[in-house]
Each structure stands twice: as structure tokens, then as C-alpha cells.
Design a protein around this motif. Sequence first.
Motif, PDB file in Angstrom:
ATOM      1  N   VAL A 185      51.348  -0.191 -54.907  1.00 37.14           N
ATOM      2  CA  VAL A 185      51.230   0.349 -53.736  1.00 37.14           C
ATOM      3  C   VAL A 185      52.738   0.975 -53.421  1.00 37.14           C
ATOM      4  CG1 VAL A 185      50.826   0.329 -51.228  1.00 37.14           C
ATOM      5  CG2 VAL A 185      49.441  -1.032 -52.889  1.00 37.14           C
ATOM      6  N   ASN A 186      52.871   2.271 -53.137  1.00 36.13           N
ATOM      7  CA  ASN A 186      54.135   2.774 -52.822  1.00 36.13           C
ATOM      8  C   ASN A 186      54.072   3.103 -51.311  1.00 36.13           C
ATOM      9  OD1 ASN A 186      55.381   3.613 -55.464  1.00 36.13           O
ATOM     10  ND2 ASN A 186      53.465   4.068 -55.739  1.00 36.13           N
ATOM     11  N   LEU A 187      54.863   2.559 -50.577  1.00 39.04           N
ATOM     12  CA  LEU A 187      55.246   2.984 -48.906  1.00 39.04           C
ATOM     13  C   LEU A 187      55.699   4.126 -48.638  1.00 39.04           C
ATOM     14  CD1 LEU A 187      54.893  -0.330 -49.455  1.00 39.04           C
ATOM     15  CD2 LEU A 187      55.984  -0.482 -47.276  1.00 39.04           C
ATOM     16  N   PRO A 188      55.343   4.965 -47.754  1.00 34.35           N
ATOM     17  CA  PRO A 188      55.742   6.198 -47.447  1.00 34.35           C
ATOM     18  C   PRO A 188      57.301   6.242 -47.250  1.00 34.35           C
ATOM     19  CG  PRO A 188      54.484   5.467 -45.731  1.00 34.35           C
ATOM     20  CD  PRO A 188      54.202   4.537 -46.946  1.00 34.35           C
ATOM     21  N   THR A 189      58.197   7.152 -47.805  1.00 31.28           N
ATOM     22  CA  THR A 189      59.647   7.337 -47.288  1.00 31.28           C
ATOM     23  C   THR A 189      59.961   7.755 -46.312  1.00 31.28           C
ATOM     24  OG1 THR A 189      59.822   9.266 -48.813  1.00 31.28           O
ATOM     25  CG2 THR A 189      60.168   7.079 -50.085  1.00 31.28           C
ATOM     26  N   GLU A 190      59.145   8.737 -45.811  1.00 25.58           N
ATOM     27  CA  GLU A 190      59.363   9.530 -44.459  1.00 25.58           C
ATOM     28  C   GLU A 190      59.269   8.559 -43.383  1.00 25.58           C
ATOM     29  OE1 GLU A 190      54.952  10.490 -45.385  1.00 25.58           O
ATOM     30  OE2 GLU A 190      56.947   9.951 -46.424  1.00 25.58           O
ATOM     31  N   HIS A 191      58.485   7.220 -43.324  1.00 23.56           N
ATOM     32  CA  HIS A 191      58.345   6.370 -42.450  1.00 23.56           C
ATOM     33  C   HIS A 191      58.801   4.931 -42.855  1.00 23.56           C
ATOM     34  CE1 HIS A 191      56.794   9.451 -39.815  1.00 23.56           C
ATOM     35  NE2 HIS A 191      55.709   9.632 -40.525  1.00 23.56           N
ATOM     36  N   PRO A 192      59.950   4.692 -43.138  1.00 22.79           N
ATOM     37  CA  PRO A 192      60.072   3.305 -43.719  1.00 22.79           C
ATOM     38  C   PRO A 192      59.923   2.183 -42.787  1.00 22.79           C
ATOM     39  CG  PRO A 192      62.308   4.433 -42.876  1.00 22.79           C
ATOM     40  CD  PRO A 192      61.093   5.672 -42.986  1.00 22.79           C
ATOM     41  N   GLU A 247      68.304  -0.760 -46.085  1.00 23.05           N
ATOM     42  CA  GLU A 247      67.438  -0.681 -46.941  1.00 23.05           C
ATOM     43  C   GLU A 247      65.980  -1.213 -46.564  1.00 23.05           C
ATOM     44  OE1 GLU A 247      68.712  -3.158 -50.514  1.00 23.05           O
ATOM     45  OE2 GLU A 247      68.118  -5.055 -49.492  1.00 23.05           O
ATOM     46  N   ALA A 248      65.089  -0.678 -47.436  1.00 25.32           N
ATOM     47  CA  ALA A 248      63.420  -1.169 -46.771  1.00 25.32           C
ATOM     48  C   ALA A 248      62.552  -1.129 -48.235  1.00 25.32           C
ATOM     49  CB  ALA A 248      63.048  -0.076 -45.952  1.00 25.32           C
ATOM     50  N   VAL A 249      61.647  -1.750 -47.809  1.00 27.22           N
ATOM     51  CA  VAL A 249      60.529  -2.109 -48.974  1.00 27.22           C
ATOM     52  C   VAL A 249      59.930  -0.743 -49.267  1.00 27.22           C
ATOM     53  CG1 VAL A 249      58.436  -2.955 -49.696  1.00 27.22           C
ATOM     54  CG2 VAL A 249      59.932  -4.282 -48.346  1.00 27.22           C
ATOM     55  N   SER A 250      60.077  -0.284 -50.460  1.00 20.86           N
ATOM     56  CA  SER A 250      59.437   1.001 -51.158  1.00 20.86           C
ATOM     57  C   SER A 250      58.140   0.812 -51.823  1.00 20.86           C
ATOM     58  CB  SER A 250      60.533   1.812 -51.985  1.00 20.86           C
ATOM     59  OG  SER A 250      60.747   0.759 -53.036  1.00 20.86           O
ATOM     60  N   LYS A 251      57.851  -0.378 -52.547  1.00 22.15           N
ATOM     61  CA  LYS A 251      56.877  -0.584 -53.373  1.00 22.15           C
ATOM     62  C   LYS A 251      56.512  -1.949 -53.385  1.00 22.15           C
ATOM     63  CE  LYS A 251      57.118  -0.119 -57.962  1.00 22.15           C
ATOM     64  NZ  LYS A 251      57.374   0.405 -59.318  1.00 22.15           N
ATOM     65  N   VAL A 252      54.930  -2.578 -53.332  1.00 22.19           N
ATOM     66  CA  VAL A 252      54.625  -3.906 -53.580  1.00 22.19           C
ATOM     67  C   VAL A 252      53.727  -3.643 -54.824  1.00 22.19           C
ATOM     68  CG1 VAL A 252      53.497  -5.700 -52.526  1.00 22.19           C
ATOM     69  CG2 VAL A 252      54.907  -3.951 -50.981  1.00 22.19           C
ATOM     70  N   THR A 253      54.043  -4.621 -55.823  1.00 24.55           N
ATOM     71  CA  THR A 253      53.131  -4.574 -56.944  1.00 24.55           C
ATOM     72  C   THR A 253      52.423  -5.940 -57.281  1.00 24.55           C
ATOM     73  OG1 THR A 253      54.717  -2.970 -58.041  1.00 24.55           O
ATOM     74  CG2 THR A 253      53.118  -4.233 -59.541  1.00 24.55           C
ATOM     75  N   TRP A 254      51.075  -5.970 -57.393  1.00 27.29           N
ATOM     76  CA  TRP A 254      50.346  -7.253 -57.716  1.00 27.29           C
ATOM     77  C   TRP A 254      49.863  -7.253 -59.063  1.00 27.29           C
ATOM     78  CZ3 TRP A 254      49.824  -4.684 -52.827  1.00 27.29           C
ATOM     79  CH2 TRP A 254      50.089  -5.247 -51.868  1.00 27.29           C
ATOM     80  N   THR A 255      50.100  -8.036 -59.774  1.00 30.47           N
ATOM     81  CA  THR A 255      49.882  -8.240 -61.451  1.00 30.47           C
ATOM     82  C   THR A 255      49.115  -9.535 -61.612  1.00 30.47           C
ATOM     83  OG1 THR A 255      52.134  -7.299 -61.819  1.00 30.47           O
ATOM     84  CG2 THR A 255      50.800  -8.262 -63.706  1.00 30.47           C
ATOM     85  N   LEU A 311      55.098   0.117 -37.134  1.00 29.61           N
ATOM     86  CA  LEU A 311      54.636   1.152 -37.359  1.00 29.61           C
ATOM     87  C   LEU A 311      55.172   2.437 -36.626  1.00 29.61           C
ATOM     88  CD1 LEU A 311      51.076  -0.025 -37.155  1.00 29.61           C
ATOM     89  CD2 LEU A 311      52.654   0.171 -39.311  1.00 29.61           C
ATOM     90  N   PRO A 312      55.278   3.696 -37.418  1.00 33.45           N
ATOM     91  CA  PRO A 312      55.959   4.850 -36.681  1.00 33.45           C
ATOM     92  C   PRO A 312      55.259   5.207 -35.393  1.00 33.45           C
ATOM     93  CG  PRO A 312      54.627   5.594 -38.612  1.00 33.45           C
ATOM     94  CD  PRO A 312      54.783   4.056 -38.623  1.00 33.45           C
ATOM     95  N   GLU A 313      56.087   5.510 -34.316  1.00 30.48           N
ATOM     96  CA  GLU A 313      55.663   5.917 -33.229  1.00 30.48           C
ATOM     97  C   GLU A 313      55.257   7.749 -33.141  1.00 30.48           C
ATOM     98  OE1 GLU A 313      58.281   4.910 -30.217  1.00 30.48           O
ATOM     99  OE2 GLU A 313      57.854   2.694 -30.285  1.00 30.48           O
TER     100      GLU A 313
END
Length: 247
Positions: free
Chosen positions: A62-69, A103-111, A132-134
Motif C-alpha cells: 500500500v503506497n501512501l499519498p505523497t501530496e498528503h504525508p 520523513e514520513a511513511v510512504s509504503k506499508v508492505t504485508w508479506t 488526516l489532511p484538513e
Amino acid sequence: MNVTRIALATGVAATSVLLLSGTAFAHVSVQPQGEAAKGGYATVNFKVPNERDDASTVKLEVNLPTEHPLASVMPQPVPGWKVEVTKSKLAKPLEVHGKQITEAVSKVTWTADSSKIGPGQFQQFPLSLGRLPEDADQMVFKALQTYDNKEVVRWIEEPKEGGEEPESPAPVLQLSAATEDHHGGGARDASAKDDAKNAGHAEDKKSQAASDDSSDSTARVLGIVGILVGAAGLAFGIVAGRRRAGA
């Protein structure tokens, strides 16, 4: 006979449409546990169904949106799955509680470790997100689903408002309007309740003081009356004694 054939054909066609529709809508999605309000924190579930009859899902990215870190991203452990959190440097630091986040989380990977998502099954992967963004109504999370036959399904197409749903839509989290609870409203309400409570105590004290003053005044009046009655009795006794002595 013709009527029977027509009815049978219609039933088969309808069943095919339902089956195809079910397959088309069985995609990776994201839903909040409760509410996902702007400017607040939320726990969300990424729901991953298995779309294949001959393979199992063994990985989700899951890739997190970079425009709203997001400053805070925490995965909840899922039995049978390993999780990896990837961070990236921010082009513009975030200001959170008076501290700068670079720095912020950009991706979470479950394996898959000791478990898989088999045919006809689904699995949920929870994440805690905040703040969450306002200034946005939704957040788009692009996801990759990998099967044990090496097939990768890319859920990365962003839905367009008023348009048809894409073939491989990205999970979209809808954000609700900000509430006072997310911006200190709860503290203000508690303060107002405390003020009202204190005001009530003050009124009770005033009432008690007034009652005490009234009791004191009554006691004084009764005391004065008692003194006057005693003095009158004493005077009467003296006069009566003199009369008896004169007689």
C-alpha cells in the motif's frame, strides 16, 4: 417448449451478469473503523479479496499519498503476515506538536509468513493514520496485490468524479467534515462544564451563607425577646414584693 428455452436462457444470462459483476467489484478497498474526519486520527482497514480460483494472495503493498504525508502511520499485527514500513524523506518538513518531521511513511508492505489469502477468501489489514489532511475530501492509496503464481495486480487507477469505475481502481478513503472533538472542542466542553459546576457550587455557598445569616438574625431576636421578658418578670416581682411589705 420455446417459452421454457427462453426462460432458461434468460436465467443463464442473468446469472452470468451477476457473476461477472461480483468479480468486477471484488477489488482492494479501504474503509475506516468508525469515522475518518479531516484533521483527526483514524484506524482504517484495507480489505483484500482473492480474485483467483487457482492462486492465493501472498503480498500486499500500500503506497501512501505523497501530496498528503502523514506523521503517524502504525500497522496492527496480522497473524501469519510480516509487515514492513518504508519511510521517505519529505520535500517539505511537517510541523507536528511544535516539532519538525523530515520523513514520513510512504509504503506499508504485508508479506505472507504462515498464512495466505486463498480462493474465495479475503483478509483485512488495519492501519492507524494521522493526522488526516484538513484540505482534502479523500485520500487515494495505490496498492499492489501479488499472488503465489507471481501474478501482480496493480490497483492504481484513480476514480474520476462522475465517470465510470476504472477496471483496477485504487483504494479511496473518504474524509468526513472536521469535528470540534478533533480540534480541542472536547476540552472546551469540559471547561464549560467545570465553570458551570463551579458556578453551581458558588450559588450553593451563597444560599448556605444567606440561610446561616437568617438563622443568626432569628437567634438574636429570640435572645433579645427573652431578655425583655426576663426583665419584665423581674420588675413585676419587685413591685409585688413591695406591695406585700406595705400591707
